[in-house]
Motif scaffolding. Sequence first.
Motif, mmCIF file in Angstrom:
data_model
loop_
_atom_site.group_PDB
_atom_site.id
_atom_site.type_symbol
_atom_site.label_atom_id
_atom_site.label_comp_id
_atom_site.label_asym_id
_atom_site.label_seq_id
_atom_site.Cartn_x
_atom_site.Cartn_y
_atom_site.Cartn_z
ATOM 1 N N ASP A 3 1.013 -1.099 -0.033
ATOM 2 C CA ASP A 3 0.179 -0.067 0.011
ATOM 3 C C ASP A 3 1.091 1.227 0.096
ATOM 4 O OD1 ASP A 3 -1.665 2.137 0.881
ATOM 5 O OD2 ASP A 3 -2.984 0.687 1.996
ATOM 6 N N TRP A 4 0.950 1.673 -1.089
ATOM 7 C CA TRP A 4 2.021 3.026 -1.338
ATOM 8 C C TRP A 4 1.205 4.263 -0.483
ATOM 9 C CZ3 TRP A 4 6.640 2.336 -3.116
ATOM 10 C CH2 TRP A 4 6.869 1.258 -4.053
ATOM 11 N N ASP A 5 0.050 4.095 -0.109
ATOM 12 C CA ASP A 5 -0.394 5.524 0.694
ATOM 13 C C ASP A 5 -0.146 5.352 2.261
ATOM 14 O OD1 ASP A 5 -1.559 6.562 -1.697
ATOM 15 O OD2 ASP A 5 -3.626 5.652 -1.109
ATOM 16 N N ARG A 6 0.011 4.259 2.508
ATOM 17 C CA ARG A 6 0.396 3.824 4.008
ATOM 18 C C ARG A 6 1.855 3.467 4.228
ATOM 19 N NH1 ARG A 6 -4.413 -0.227 5.590
ATOM 20 N NH2 ARG A 6 -2.434 -1.381 4.960
ATOM 21 N N ASN A 7 2.637 3.268 3.220
ATOM 22 C CA ASN A 7 4.005 2.826 3.028
ATOM 23 C C ASN A 7 4.265 1.556 3.709
ATOM 24 O OD1 ASN A 7 6.624 3.221 1.842
ATOM 25 N ND2 ASN A 7 7.108 4.156 3.952
ATOM 26 N N ASP B 193 0.039 -5.094 3.095
ATOM 27 C CA ASP B 193 -1.415 -5.202 3.684
ATOM 28 C C ASP B 193 -1.406 -6.515 4.312
ATOM 29 O OD1 ASP B 193 -2.363 -2.986 2.265
ATOM 30 O OD2 ASP B 193 -2.928 -4.240 0.781
#
Length: 187
Positions: free
Chosen positions: A163-167, A170
């Motif tokens: 997940d690039w938004d949360r770095n 998952d």
Amino acid sequence: MAESRWSRIVVAGIITGAVMVAVSDRGGEDAPPARAQVVPSRIDIPSLGIKAPLMKLGVTDGEVELPPYEKPEVAGWVKDTAVPGDRGAAVILGHVDTKSDPAVFYELRKMRAGQAIEVVRSDGRVAQYRVDSIEQVDKDSFPADRVYLEDGLRLITCGGKFDWDRNEYDDNVIVYATLVEPADSRA
């Protein structure tokens, strides 16, 4: 592996597991001092070509320490869990990758039931395990009781989609293994 979210999940399991092991194993007697000094020093997974040094990981400021990203070839034993080869749940963590390269547990998802894992200890003994199962679970559904309360070796890394938004990844990939030759049975 993302540290904050993963660490919160793991620390809850460590605390629960440590309390349960302490309550069930003590029986009113303290463990001999020599036993407390034994630590795992290396993990060998022949089917994956892994021979990795182990470092001790603890809990700092309420979060589980992870092996340093600068040492991607190193895995870490959570020192609040059992020493591999002894009774109880022994937990070893390793990164799946770094920003640019695979890390020690990159191939962990390829493990299969029946494969061997060996953990070399500081007392020169080797604990041999057989893989029972491998699962990939969403980090929000981390099976803390199964990981930290049931006997055996647990190898944990990140997996699934990144997940690039949360770095962070998952999921977690977890290998469950059963002790087949205790460390105290080999010279």
